[in-house]
Design a protein around this motif. Structure first.
Motif, PDB file in Angstrom:
ATOM      1  N   ILE A  15      -4.134   0.972   1.487  1.00  0.00           N
ATOM      2  CA  ILE A  15      -5.091   0.671   2.566  1.00  0.00           C
ATOM      3  C   ILE A  15      -4.849  -0.737   3.096  1.00  0.00           C
ATOM      4  O   ILE A  15      -4.885  -0.974   4.306  1.00  0.00           O
ATOM      5  N   SER A  16      -4.570  -1.661   2.183  1.00  0.00           N
ATOM      6  CA  SER A  16      -4.325  -3.029   2.659  1.00  0.00           C
ATOM      7  C   SER A  16      -3.047  -3.072   3.507  1.00  0.00           C
ATOM      8  O   SER A  16      -2.972  -3.815   4.488  1.00  0.00           O
ATOM      9  N   ALA A  17      -2.057  -2.247   3.140  1.00  0.00           N
ATOM     10  CA  ALA A  17      -0.833  -2.180   3.954  1.00  0.00           C
ATOM     11  C   ALA A  17      -1.141  -1.571   5.315  1.00  0.00           C
ATOM     12  O   ALA A  17      -0.635  -2.015   6.357  1.00  0.00           O
ATOM     13  N   MET A  18      -2.006  -0.560   5.305  1.00  0.00           N
ATOM     14  CA  MET A  18      -2.353   0.110   6.561  1.00  0.00           C
ATOM     15  C   MET A  18      -3.090  -0.838   7.503  1.00  0.00           C
ATOM     16  O   MET A  18      -2.875  -0.841   8.718  1.00  0.00           O
ATOM     17  N   ARG A  19      -3.953  -1.680   6.916  1.00  0.00           N
ATOM     18  CA  ARG A  19      -4.771  -2.569   7.746  1.00  0.00           C
ATOM     19  C   ARG A  19      -4.053  -3.855   8.154  1.00  0.00           C
ATOM     20  O   ARG A  19      -4.613  -4.688   8.867  1.00  0.00           O
TER      21      ARG A  19
END
Lengths: 241, 379
Positions: B365-369
């Motif tokens: 999720i942190s990579a996505m954001r």
């Protein structure tokens, strides 16, 4: 023709009006770009210069759809990108923009071939078609014999040429170069600029480039200076033809 | 498929780290496999217990006997179709570490009571006709290299002295979980030779006419023998097996506790590894996004990496556990049913993937954001 007075025609490839960008840093609002206008035609080669923090990279990020403006509009080839959703903008970037970064930004675990192939993975091209495109792009930048090399096996100049091949392989509408020679020695920098010049002259590419180096900027058809958030230095809105 | 080289390249970026993470999964799932095997070994009796069989033991303790006269009284009760009895022998074959259960059995009714054990008609007939005859389970016979016709010497520990038996048959189970380690011989032979406890049996096994009546029949039996010198405790075979396991402690709780701690630790390891993997690739992920790869693609890329590591490690661990189980009971007979069932392999893989998902989701999720502009600036 490149114009910065806001009087360019709507037919321009890149059409920027009243572009504003503000940041808040440490509670203080920083107005990086203020009411910036710009018109760039297809096949133009524009260099942006200016002191650090003048907003050159911010402008490039906005033009490439990597960032959104605080106000104003950017229209590229008829597409108004400032109000596109994030997912639409991602797709738009894949089709229209080729990025060349100062630090090359290649994926270190992929070969030159695989790095260049990356943008094509988002298309519907078959494996053999992708191979053909990648080989053409790498040959064009003079690295036809380095396809299986990893970035660590290449010199800085060669890495940047792979990055250029990656930027052009999907035949984007325009190229955005952020200090493309900033990490190279003079000889390698000259080779890169010769290559970029060829892309403009022989292949009709539109290139917008940020640089600190006046010698590099000289290769462009037009050099614009960013000062206090606006583009200046082009008499009557037009720069060197 | 076209994204496979990118996926593989990322997985092998830090070979040592990937190997160690896969190794963590492998060790955890190997342990999981072993715990499942041990749990299965202890609860095997519960799983294969006959639904219509009851076990009657002495109310004081299982090691206290019951009189053989109870057999006829049990047969006279309503709801009971069949009765047999057994007696624990507890002898030693050559060496005390050579453990396998030996039972003196009621030759007349044993076979009908346990149809799950297969033995040829000829062998059973030979056994019945030979007072010193014996029948061994397939795994015990294989373990000691016994063949039909062999003379088997067993040293009695409860019923002391040297006992010798003629191996007349070898039985096999009809299901993988059936216990094929037992050794049966004639109750009459035991009763004739023993110096104490004559006329006693260890326990009764009986078949009820209707499994729905099991509880009622059990109560009737216990009340029938209440206030006698040999009061009884009657349970279904399943409850009997379960109470047997409980005597050794709460195995289930132990497994869940150890397993839970292992998987929680693994979750932290995976989460940490994936977080590091994402953090050191922020610039590259940003470049992918700049090139036009969507946020969802980046999320999936990181998740798939995490799941591949979990699957590879989990699969390896379970494979090793399976191979270990194929070597047979390492305890020398305490855990005769040493088997990792396929359903638990699937459950183990599922658990590994679950841990892989949980460990990878936050970094993904942190990579996505990730904001491209910020990330590129950090390179």
């Amino acid at each position: 023709m490149v114009r910065v007075d806001g009087n360019g025609g709507a037919a321009s490839l890149i059409h920027v009006r009243g572009l504003d960008k503000k940041y808040t840093r440490g509670g203080e609002e920083i107005h990086v770009l203020q009411g910036l206008n710009l018109d760039v035609d297809s096949g133009d080669f524009v260099a942006f210069m200016g002191p650090s923090g003048s907003g050159k990279t911010t402008l490039l990020n906005l033009l490439g759809g990597l960032d959104v403006p605080s106000a104003g509009t950017i229209t590229v080839a008829g597409d108004e990108i400032t109000h596109m959703s994030a997912s639409k903008l991602t797709g738009w970037r894949a089709r229209h923009v080729g990025f060349i970064f100062q630090m090359y930004n290649l994926i270190p675990v992929l070969t030159a071939f695989q790095n260049v192939e990356l943008p094509l993975l988002l298309t519907k091209l078959s494996k053999s078609e992708r191979k053909q495109h990648v080989e053409t792009a790498l040959q064009l930048v003079g690295l036809g014999d380095r396809m299986k090399h990893y970035p660590r096996q290449l010199s800085g100049g060669q890495e940047q040429r792979v990055a250029i091949a990656r930027a052009i392989v999907s035949d984007p509408t325009f190229l955005l170069c952020d200090e493309p020679t900033g990490d190279l020695d003079r000889k390698a920098a000259d080779e890169i600029m010769d290559l970029v010049g060829r892309l403009v002259k022989e292949y009709g590419k539109t290139v917008l480039m940020v640089t600190h180096d006046p010698a590099v900027a000289q290769q462009a058809q037009v050099t614009l200076r960013l000062e206090k958030g606006s583009l200046v230095g082009a008499p009557e809105g037009a720069a060197k033809p | 498929m076209k994204f496979l080289p990118l996926l593989i390249a990322n997985l092998f970026r830090k070979k040592l780290r990937t190997s160690l993470t896969i190794g963590s999964f492998a060790v955890a799932l190997f342990l999981f496999g072993l715990l499942v095997i041990v749990r299965g070994a202890f609860s095997q009796g519960e799983e294969i217990a006959g639904a219509d069989r009851l076990v009657v033991i002495n109310k004081t303790s299982m090691i206290q006997p019951l009189p053989i006269s109870y057999r006829d009284r049990l047969l006279r009760m309503d709801g009971i179709k069949q009765v047999t009895y057994q007696n624990w022998f507890g002898g030693v074959y050559q060496d005390p570490k050579n453990f396998f259960p030996q039972f003196a059995i009621d030759v007349a009714d044993q076979r009908a009571m346990y149809p799950e054990f297969n033995i040829s008609e000829d062998q059973w007939k030979a056994f019945v006709e030979d007072r010193e005859g014996a029948i061994a389970g397939k795994s015990t016979a294989e373990k000691y290299g016994w063949k039909v016709g062999d003379r088997i010497p067993i040293k009695g520990t409860i019923y002391t002295g040297a006992w010798e038996f003629n191996l007349r048959g070898i039985y096999d189970g009809t299901r993988p979980a059936d216990d094929t380690t037992q050794f049966w011989f004639h109750y009459d032979y035991l009763d004739e030779r023993r110096t104490f406890g004559k006329g006693d049996v260890g326990w009764y096994v009986l078949r009820v006419t209707n499994p729905d009546l099991s509880v009622r029949v059990a109560k009737t039996i216990d009340s029938e023998f209440a206030n006698s010198p040999f009061e009884t405790k009657t349970d279904t075979e399943k409850e009997f097996a379960a109470s047997f396991v409980k005597q050794m402690g709460n195995i289930e709780f132990l497994i869940l506790t150890v397993g839970g701690v292992v998987f929680f630790t693994l979750l932290l390891v995976t989460g940490n590894t994936m977080a590091i993997a994402v953090r050191e690739r922020i610039g590259e992920l940003a470049v992918l996004k700049a090139l036009g790869f969507s946020n969802r693609f980046v999320l999936i890329l990181v998740m798939v990496e995490s799941l591949i590591v979990a699957f590879a490690g989990g699969g390896l661990g379970l494979l090793l556990a399976k191979l270990f189980s194929l070597r047979g009971d390492p305890t020398g007979g305490i855990l005769p049913y040493f088997y990792l069932p396929p359903i638990w392999i699937v459950a183990g893989i599922g658990t590994a993937l679950l841990v892989g998902t949980a460990g990878g989701i936050l970094p993904a999720i942190s990579a996505m954001r990730l904001r491209v502009v910020d990330a590129i600036r950090r390179v």
